[in-house]
Design a protein around this motif. Structure first.
Motif, PDB file in Angstrom:
ATOM      1  N   UNK A 152       0.847  -1.183   0.000  1.00  0.00           N
ATOM      2  CA  UNK A 152       0.000   0.000   0.000  1.00  0.00           C
ATOM      3  C   UNK A 152       0.893   1.247   0.000  1.00  0.00           C
ATOM      4  N   UNK A 153       0.675   2.138  -0.947  1.00  0.00           N
ATOM      5  CA  UNK A 153       1.429   3.387  -0.980  1.00  0.00           C
ATOM      6  C   UNK A 153       0.945   4.285   0.155  1.00  0.00           C
ATOM      7  N   UNK A 154       1.874   4.858   0.896  1.00  0.00           N
ATOM      8  CA  UNK A 154       1.554   5.792   1.963  1.00  0.00           C
ATOM      9  C   UNK A 154       1.819   7.207   1.491  1.00  0.00           C
ATOM     10  N   UNK A 155       1.271   8.165   2.176  1.00  0.00           N
ATOM     11  CA  UNK A 155       1.550   9.572   1.875  1.00  0.00           C
ATOM     12  C   UNK A 155       2.879   9.917   2.532  1.00  0.00           C
ATOM     13  N   UNK A 156       3.898  10.178   1.731  1.00  0.00           N
ATOM     14  CA  UNK A 156       5.225  10.487   2.264  1.00  0.00           C
ATOM     15  C   UNK A 156       5.213  11.875   2.895  1.00  0.00           C
ATOM     16  N   UNK A 157       5.929  12.005   3.987  1.00  0.00           N
ATOM     17  CA  UNK A 157       6.040  13.292   4.668  1.00  0.00           C
ATOM     18  C   UNK A 157       6.640  14.320   3.711  1.00  0.00           C
ATOM     19  N   UNK A 158       6.063  15.497   3.667  1.00  0.00           N
ATOM     20  CA  UNK A 158       6.541  16.593   2.802  1.00  0.00           C
ATOM     21  C   UNK A 158       6.454  16.269   1.312  1.00  0.00           C
ATOM     22  N   UNK A 159       5.471  15.503   0.903  1.00  0.00           N
ATOM     23  CA  UNK A 159       5.311  15.171  -0.518  1.00  0.00           C
ATOM     24  C   UNK A 159       5.308  16.454  -1.344  1.00  0.00           C
ATOM     25  N   UNK A 160       5.986  16.407  -2.482  1.00  0.00           N
ATOM     26  CA  UNK A 160       6.062  17.579  -3.353  1.00  0.00           C
ATOM     27  C   UNK A 160       5.096  17.494  -4.532  1.00  0.00           C
ATOM     28  N   UNK A 161       4.635  16.280  -4.850  1.00  0.00           N
ATOM     29  CA  UNK A 161       3.639  16.139  -5.920  1.00  0.00           C
ATOM     30  C   UNK A 161       2.989  14.764  -5.846  1.00  0.00           C
TER      31      UNK A 161
END
Length: 79
Positions: free
Chosen positions: A2-11
């Motif tokens: 499962x893909x997680x929302x990475x901290x500080x995502x830029x896009x």
């Protein structure tokens, strides 16, 4: 996985492409090299396979294999 929302995502990749799952990435330049990082979490079944001696499998779509790096990350507390 499962893909997680990475901290500080830029896009977000494939955000407007219904045939794919959206993928949050972090763009960084490290040592003069561009990096795109995403974070993934194994499902309970996948985690059990790894515990039982299984392996991580990477699939690249297409016919050219780009440079990749596959690592682990320590657990992060919930935000």
């Amino acid at each position: 996985m499962q893909a997680l929302r990475i901290s500080n995502a830029t896009r977000i990749l494939a955000e407007e492409q219904d045939e794919y799952h959206a993928l949050a990435i972090l763009d960084e330049e490290i040592g003069g090299v561009n990096h795109m990082t995403s974070v993934w979490e194994p499902t309970p079944a996948e985690l059990q396979q790894l515990i039982d001696g299984g392996a991580v499998r990477l699939t690249i779509l297409g016919t050219a294999h780009p440079p990749i790096m596959l690592t682990t990350q320590a657990p992060h507390p919930c935000e």
